[in-house]
Design an enzyme around this catalytic site. Sequence first.
Site, PDB file in Angstrom:
ATOM      1  N   ARG A 102       6.584  11.272 -44.495  1.00  0.00           N
ATOM      2  CA  ARG A 102       6.449   9.818 -44.325  1.00  0.00           C
ATOM      3  C   ARG A 102       5.022   9.471 -44.701  1.00  0.00           C
ATOM      4  O   ARG A 102       4.088   9.884 -44.007  1.00  0.00           O
ATOM      5  CB  ARG A 102       6.772   9.398 -42.901  1.00  0.00           C
ATOM      6  CG  ARG A 102       6.313   7.991 -42.598  1.00  0.00           C
ATOM      7  CD  ARG A 102       6.824   7.447 -41.299  1.00  0.00           C
ATOM      8  NE  ARG A 102       8.239   7.145 -41.393  1.00  0.00           N
ATOM      9  CZ  ARG A 102       8.888   6.341 -40.560  1.00  0.00           C
ATOM     10  NH1 ARG A 102       8.251   5.763 -39.559  1.00  0.00           N
ATOM     11  NH2 ARG A 102      10.170   6.119 -40.708  1.00  0.00           N
ATOM     12  N   GLN A 132      16.971   5.827 -44.233  1.00  0.00           N
ATOM     13  CA  GLN A 132      17.436   4.661 -43.487  1.00  0.00           C
ATOM     14  C   GLN A 132      18.690   4.080 -44.139  1.00  0.00           C
ATOM     15  O   GLN A 132      19.699   3.821 -43.482  1.00  0.00           O
ATOM     16  CB  GLN A 132      16.324   3.593 -43.448  1.00  0.00           C
ATOM     17  CG  GLN A 132      16.732   2.324 -42.738  1.00  0.00           C
ATOM     18  CD  GLN A 132      16.979   2.563 -41.260  1.00  0.00           C
ATOM     19  OE1 GLN A 132      16.139   3.123 -40.578  1.00  0.00           O
ATOM     20  NE2 GLN A 132      18.141   2.174 -40.759  1.00  0.00           N
ATOM     21  N   ARG A 292      21.173   7.739 -37.872  1.00  0.00           N
ATOM     22  CA  ARG A 292      20.079   8.432 -38.563  1.00  0.00           C
ATOM     23  C   ARG A 292      20.199   9.934 -38.319  1.00  0.00           C
ATOM     24  O   ARG A 292      19.941  10.748 -39.205  1.00  0.00           O
ATOM     25  CB  ARG A 292      18.715   7.938 -38.054  1.00  0.00           C
ATOM     26  CG  ARG A 292      18.390   6.476 -38.327  1.00  0.00           C
ATOM     27  CD  ARG A 292      18.167   6.196 -39.800  1.00  0.00           C
ATOM     28  NE  ARG A 292      17.073   6.985 -40.345  1.00  0.00           N
ATOM     29  CZ  ARG A 292      15.776   6.686 -40.240  1.00  0.00           C
ATOM     30  NH1 ARG A 292      15.408   5.588 -39.625  1.00  0.00           N
ATOM     31  NH2 ARG A 292      14.843   7.457 -40.782  1.00  0.00           N
TER      32      ARG A 292
HETATM   33  N1   CP Z   1      13.806   2.896 -38.849  1.00  0.00           N
HETATM   34  C1   CP Z   1      12.865   3.857 -38.784  1.00  0.00           C
HETATM   35  O1   CP Z   1      12.626   4.585 -39.740  1.00  0.00           O
HETATM   36  O2   CP Z   1      12.258   3.975 -37.582  1.00  0.00           O
HETATM   37  P1   CP Z   1      10.995   4.877 -37.221  1.00  0.00           P
HETATM   38  O3   CP Z   1       9.788   4.215 -37.817  1.00  0.00           O
HETATM   39  O4   CP Z   1      10.972   4.886 -35.727  1.00  0.00           O
HETATM   40  O5   CP Z   1      11.192   6.257 -37.802  1.00  0.00           O
HETATM   41  N1  NVA Z   2       9.552  -1.870 -43.255  1.00  0.00           N
HETATM   42  C1  NVA Z   2       9.173  -1.129 -42.084  1.00  0.00           C
HETATM   43  C2  NVA Z   2      10.214  -0.107 -41.747  1.00  0.00           C
HETATM   44  C3  NVA Z   2       9.942   0.678 -40.493  1.00  0.00           C
HETATM   45  C4  NVA Z   2      10.973   1.729 -40.242  1.00  0.00           C
HETATM   46  C5  NVA Z   2       7.826  -0.467 -42.287  1.00  0.00           C
HETATM   47  O1  NVA Z   2       7.587   0.081 -43.375  1.00  0.00           O
HETATM   48  O2  NVA Z   2       7.004  -0.510 -41.376  1.00  0.00           O
END
Ligand code: CP
Ligand code: NVA
Length: 306
Positions: A102, A132, A292
């Site tokens: 991430r 997602q 998820r």
């Molecule tokens: N929707 C999602 O990816 O949530 P997190 O940021 O908690 O991983």
């Molecule tokens: N669009 C949001 C998604 C979080 C899961 C972000 O990037 O913060």
Amino acid sequence: MKHLLSIHDLAREEIDEILTLAKDLKERQRRREPHPLLAGKTLAMIFEKPSTRTRVPFETGMVQLGGYPLVLTPGDTQLGRGETIHDTAQVLSRYVDGIMARTFAHDTVLDLARFGTVPVINGLTDLLHPCQVLADLFTIQERFPRLDEVTVAYVGDGNNVTNSLLYGVAKVGATIRVATPEGHAPDAEVTVTAKADAQASGATIELLRDPGIAVEGAHVVYTDTWTSMGQEDEAEARRRLFQPYQVNAELVAKARPEAIVMHCLPAHRGDELTDDVMDGPQSVVFDQAENRLHVQKAVMALLMQG
Ligand code: CP
Ligand code: NVA
């Protein structure tokens, strides 16, 4: 399928394979039936941003599959002291069977895949959030089995989730209407690529301004935060700009009576989504969160088995 970097890279058959295995794993998990598809395998997870719904399902999912998850935040590794992605990818590939990342820059995830020798899974970048949207397709299919007959209305900020939704909808032949304020449409390059995928699959992609028109007769009303991770300085200005794009009972009433309301979470209750809608009978946001787990397990199993 070597990596999961973008849904655009997947064939329709690969998406179906992920969704089918996820359904099987969901049933096995519900029956508490062991399914050690990744016994002895290790997944390294790199997090430049916080996470609940990505981290916990990858971590617990790996354990449920008989493997071992390893969480690496920047302070834990030499990445935090400037070791390159190139070298990190090479080194991690000598130890682990897969890498989930991430990151802020999308290129970081691409470089991990380019320079490493193990499968890489995109756990969200500034550009895309494929895990997602695969879970979202799974959740939609639980309610509406024919994905190609579904109309998704996305209302709010055209962000990483929206970009992946365009790719997902384009691959499965569905319809998406995206309503955003001017200057906040989904990524221009992603839109062009998704429209080309849509032509091949018979999908429809429409970018609009008016949330009411987008939602009219839709099966799915989808929203996400107005301020994504990394945009915190703009939060107040965004709050004012996006107010007309709030998903509330009045807006949801324009969708089909059987429509579902989706949000990838975390939600800013009272901003992009009102409490009554989020906690109401049409909301599937917590099913999305649960799915998820099943979908990410399927992705790991398909990439890392063998
Ligand atoms: N929707 C999602 O990816 O949530 P997190 O940021 O908690 O991983
Ligand atoms: N669009 C949001 C998604 C979080 C899961 C972000 O990037 O913060």
